[in-house]
Design an enzyme around this catalytic site. Structure first.
Site, mmCIF file in Angstrom:
data_model
loop_
_atom_site.group_PDB
_atom_site.id
_atom_site.type_symbol
_atom_site.label_atom_id
_atom_site.label_comp_id
_atom_site.label_asym_id
_atom_site.label_seq_id
_atom_site.Cartn_x
_atom_site.Cartn_y
_atom_site.Cartn_z
ATOM 1 N N THR A 190 0.851 -1.138 -0.020
ATOM 2 C CA THR A 190 0.055 0.137 -0.026
ATOM 3 C C THR A 190 0.888 1.156 -0.036
ATOM 4 O OG1 THR A 190 -1.831 -0.949 1.254
ATOM 5 C CG2 THR A 190 -1.395 1.179 1.697
ATOM 6 N N ARG A 218 -14.369 -7.252 0.411
ATOM 7 C CA ARG A 218 -13.591 -6.849 1.520
ATOM 8 C C ARG A 218 -12.893 -5.441 1.275
ATOM 9 N NH1 ARG A 218 -8.232 -5.133 2.715
ATOM 10 N NH2 ARG A 218 -7.679 -5.778 4.927
ATOM 11 N N ASP A 221 -8.726 -0.662 5.608
ATOM 12 C CA ASP A 221 -8.712 0.517 6.478
ATOM 13 C C ASP A 221 -8.196 1.764 5.544
ATOM 14 O OD1 ASP A 221 -6.050 -0.641 6.166
ATOM 15 O OD2 ASP A 221 -5.081 0.935 7.273
HETATM 16 N N1 ASP Z 1 -3.978 -1.757 4.816
HETATM 17 C C1 ASP Z 1 -4.154 -2.380 3.676
HETATM 18 C C2 ASP Z 1 -5.331 -3.207 3.663
HETATM 19 O O1 ASP Z 1 -5.386 -3.704 4.689
HETATM 20 C C3 ASP Z 1 -3.051 -3.306 3.203
HETATM 21 C C4 ASP Z 1 -1.557 -2.690 3.184
HETATM 22 O O2 ASP Z 1 -1.385 -1.714 4.098
HETATM 23 O O3 ASP Z 1 -0.820 -3.452 2.632
HETATM 24 O O4 ASP Z 1 -6.175 -3.222 2.747
#
Ligand code: ASP
Length: 323
Positions: A190, A218, A221
């Protein structure tokens, strides 16, 4: 890092089990180069008196357009074999925010999130509705095949085999999913950026493909204001990366700002409390980047690594990957 700076940008390209022994020199150089490019693009805007919002958007766009990160072009595959992306942005000055979730055709989800903030009466639009809105506003849509990445596809096939929903970088033991070729280089994540501009305005932006093999629509955050992303001129701007469910339950980004606001914590104390105490106790893996209204920055994480960097007034800059 407690010097005061009048403007600056901090960014991340995801946290997870990013180990030096699994990284080759060439790939490391590619990451550093791309992170530098993202920092430079945001910083150039700030230097020219531009807004924190523009700086954050530009930096996130650079990372979204690179297959190195789990956002935009490099997004991971969901269980349906699709790339379903989430993004959000927040303006610390007006407390306006915009977000999109589960979009599959928007080339730069952060740009769409910003458009939701500026050109709609809403905060969060999802799926085909968000795409319809983006199209109407002239945001670039692409064929879903644009997001296809061979490495990501192989990663997805492998994870499907072990039938799990998991963080981009780690398996359930906190180790690389498969340290053997061709997976040993999977260190995607991310992306996010936070900035303070010369006018004292803060902004935060986060963009992601979510978690590999995610099911049932799904959403993590990243597009949830207060969980993966938050900005408020009275305290700080925060962008998160990690196991989204924990970040939602702990309202992580807002919690950092709230600790500063209500308890007078410093940025460092607030970040440390949330990432290294609260989340760690619960087994919530991840990290965040933050900048406060005085230009202090923090980049804490409780995983093995996090792609991260900053560029502050007077060209003070640094890029890091490992612990
Ligand atoms: N926070 C992101 C999620 O749960 C994943 C990530 O940070 O790579 O969708």
């Amino acid at each position: 890092m407690n010097n005061n700076h009048k403007y600056g940008i901090v960014l991340h390209g995801g946290a997870g089990t990013i180990l030096r022994e699994n990284m080759n020199e060439e790939l490391e150089k590619l990451y550093i180069k791309k992170l530098q490019e993202a920092l430079d693009s945001g910083y150039a805007i700030l230097e020219k008196n531009g807004s924190a919002l523009d700086a954050v958007t530009a930096a996130v766009n650079v990372m979204e357009n690179s297959p190195l990160f789990n956002a935009g072009k490099g997004s991971v595959f969901s269980a349906a074999g699709k790339n379903e992306m989430d993004a959000s942005i927040m303006d610390g000055h007006t407390l306006q925010a915009g977000a999109v979730a589960s979009v599959t055709k928007i080339k730069n989800p952060i740009t769409a999130a910003r458009c939701v903030m500026e050109k709609s009466a809403h905060v969060l639009l999802i799926g085909t509705g968000a795409e319809e809105f983006a199209k109407e506003k002239g945001i670039e849509l692409v064929d879903e095949s644009y997001f296809f990445d061979e490495m990501r596809w192989k990663q997805f096939q492998k994870i499907k085999e072990i039938q799990k929903i998991q963080l981009d970088h780690s398996d359930d033991k906190g180790e690389m999913i498969n340290p053997e070729e061709p997976f040993k280089d999977e260190k995607f994540g991310t992306v996010g950026a936070v900035a303070l501009d010369k006018h004292g305005n803060l902004a935060a932006g986060t963009s992601t493909g979510g978690m590999t093999n995610k099911k049932f629509g799904r959403v993590g955050d990243s597009p949830i204001i207060g969980a993966g992303n938050y900005a408020n001129n009275t305290t700080c701007a925060v962008s998160c990366t990690g196991h989204g469910e924990y970040f939602i339950r702990n309202v992580v980004a807002y919690d950092v700002a709230a600790l500063m606001n209500y308890k007078n914590y410093s940025l460092q104390e607030a970040c440390n409390e949330v990432i290294n105490t609260k989340l760690k106790q619960q087994g919530g893996e991840g990290g965040l980047i933050a900048i406060d209204k005085n230009g202090n920055i923090q980049m804490p994480f409780n995983t093995k690594g996090m792609y991260r960097g900053y560029k502050l007034q007077n060209n003070q800059t640094g890029i890091f990957i490992f612990e």
